[in-house]
Design an enzyme around this catalytic site. Sequence first.
Site, PDB file in Angstrom:
ATOM      1  N   HIS A   1      76.520  -3.200  14.521  1.00  0.00           N
ATOM      2  CA  HIS A   1      77.127  -3.185  13.179  1.00  0.00           C
ATOM      3  C   HIS A   1      78.656  -3.179  13.309  1.00  0.00           C
ATOM      4  CE1 HIS A   1      79.231  -0.845  10.102  1.00  0.00           C
ATOM      5  NE2 HIS A   1      78.361  -1.290   9.220  1.00  0.00           N
ATOM      6  N   ASN A   2      79.165  -2.300  14.150  1.00  0.00           N
ATOM      7  CA  ASN A   2      80.618  -2.216  14.324  1.00  0.00           C
ATOM      8  C   ASN A   2      81.178  -3.494  14.945  1.00  0.00           C
ATOM      9  OD1 ASN A   2      80.118   0.387  13.456  1.00  0.00           O
ATOM     10  ND2 ASN A   2      81.611   1.309  14.812  1.00  0.00           N
TER      11      ASN A   2
ATOM     12  N   GLU B   1      81.493  -5.891  12.303  1.00  0.00           N
ATOM     13  CA  GLU B   1      82.653  -5.451  11.496  1.00  0.00           C
ATOM     14  C   GLU B   1      83.960  -5.977  12.119  1.00  0.00           C
ATOM     15  OE1 GLU B   1      82.587  -1.138  10.640  1.00  0.00           O
ATOM     16  OE2 GLU B   1      84.674  -1.127  11.284  1.00  0.00           O
TER      17      GLU B   1
ATOM     18  N   LYS C   1      73.866   0.554  15.342  1.00  0.00           N
ATOM     19  CA  LYS C   1      75.166   0.949  14.767  1.00  0.00           C
ATOM     20  C   LYS C   1      76.311   0.296  15.561  1.00  0.00           C
ATOM     21  CE  LYS C   1      78.350   3.221  12.421  1.00  0.00           C
ATOM     22  NZ  LYS C   1      79.522   3.428  13.174  1.00  0.00           N
TER      23      LYS C   1
ATOM     24  N   SER D   1      77.191   4.752   9.016  1.00  0.00           N
ATOM     25  CA  SER D   1      78.360   3.931   8.651  1.00  0.00           C
ATOM     26  C   SER D   1      78.721   4.135   7.190  1.00  0.00           C
ATOM     27  CB  SER D   1      78.089   2.453   8.892  1.00  0.00           C
ATOM     28  OG  SER D   1      79.187   1.703   8.398  1.00  0.00           O
TER      29      SER D   1
END
Length: 485
Positions: free
Chosen positions: A193-194, A197, A190, A136
Amino acid sequence: MSSSESTSGSAQIGVTGLAVMGSNIARNFARHGYTVAVHNRSIAKTDALLAEHGHEGDFVRSETVAEFVAALERPRKVLIMVKAGAATDAVIEELAEAMDDGDIIIDGGNALYTDTIRREKAMRERGLHFVGAGISGGEEGALHGPSIMPGGPAESYESVGPLLEEISAHVEGVPCCTHIGPDGAGHFVKMVHNGIEYSDMQLIGEAYQLLRDGLGRSAVEIAEVFDEWNKGDLDSFLVEITAAVLRQSDAKTGQPLVDVIRDEAEQKGTGRWTVKSALDLGVPVTGIAEAVFARALSGSVDLRRTTTGLASGKLNGSPDDAGKFVEDVRQALYASMILAYAQGFDQIQAGSAEYNWNVNPSGVATIWRGGCIIRAKLLDPIRDAFDEAPNLASLITAPFFRSAIESAIDSWRRVVVAATQLGIPIPGFSSALSYYDALRTERLPAALTQGLRDYFGAHTYGRIDADPGQKFHTLWSGDRTEVPA
Ligand code: NBP
């Protein structure tokens, strides 16, 4: 795999896929003193990279996969940075054909974690190591230091870990890269994480709309508010760049750029993946789900054209005390963001348990502190909370967050009420507050749900005065007595 023990080259790492991400990561490796073999399906990108940036370090040009693989020292380490999905499978297959036992393939693309689980197994069976590494930070991060989330065999991390750690972002000297766990663990983290976000951006959007429509502030005035917020608890990359985007004026019209951008959010799919996975795991990531749906709604142009202007009911006017309202919105944003991280970490813990990954949540918080899109001051206390209690039932039970929410809760409620009275949609703020209220409520209406399920489907229920495993059924269509199930 190649049948012959072909010659070995001098490059310590190879990067294939030289679009924005791959070319910047290749440059990052080269700037750190590594000899980097570079390859791209179409040679034009390779040559463009070398023409523009070849002077930055040691690159080895290759036109074919055979040349590329031959340029690498053993055990060979190749980072794939191509489009996720079928393109990644095609590249893996070509590389696997050319590589030898013990060589390492790292997929740095945004792969779906279940694809990574499948690919790791297939490569293991062919004697190769496969590392699925979430990366990222966008193109800037790729060049100057991203946050890297590698999953795969622990022994392959021993050999690729030091390289990846070196090119990652560093916070207080600590690399934003750590071994997350086996096979799909890195890409799973990940993905979450997105998802966070998505949630953070939705919440920021709601705060912006409250100040715009609730107080009539201009984009530049709101940029100033975000600048101020970025100096305190909300200090984060996304809050920082919100101010920059709001301050940007459009060269063509002279208006704030944000006022001339179409009001339709797009998505590439990682938010949707996060929600689908959460549904399968049974983890309520309500903030992420609301953010995905909010983007879908904003993009439903035809629908919105027919529904704009529908009845609003009586709306209350703007808040009396603008300064107090701004502070309330700040507190609501902070509390809702805490909930977004709490839900994301719940999903990581659930995924880790489901797949036996043994993910260390404190390690994840540590590597998200720099390089990545959701880097935030908030991640320090998150790391500390999981350091103290790795099996925390929820982040919001940690003393730091318990008291942060206690301080914010009244503001948070006032904002949800005010937004409702003003007719401003706040799915992120309100769903986070409802989630919080549900968690702190001793008796939810689930007992009634169970009663209804038993009535129409004989689905049974547990009793508060019996063992949790014991089930009962009421003979609804008979004499309505209760029987053990
Ligand atoms: P893209 O996702 O746009 O992919 C373009 C690259 O894939 C080019 O090198 C292209 O080669 C190659 N490629 C394709 Br398309 N099909 C191929 C095939 N069948 N065989 C071989 N190569 C093929 O590039 P990107 O935006 O740099 O992203 C790379 C990866 O990193 C993606 O998985 C992305 O999701 C992930 N990622 C991106 C970001 C970001 O901010 N952009 C952030 C984090 C992660 P060609 O030049 O010959 O067409």
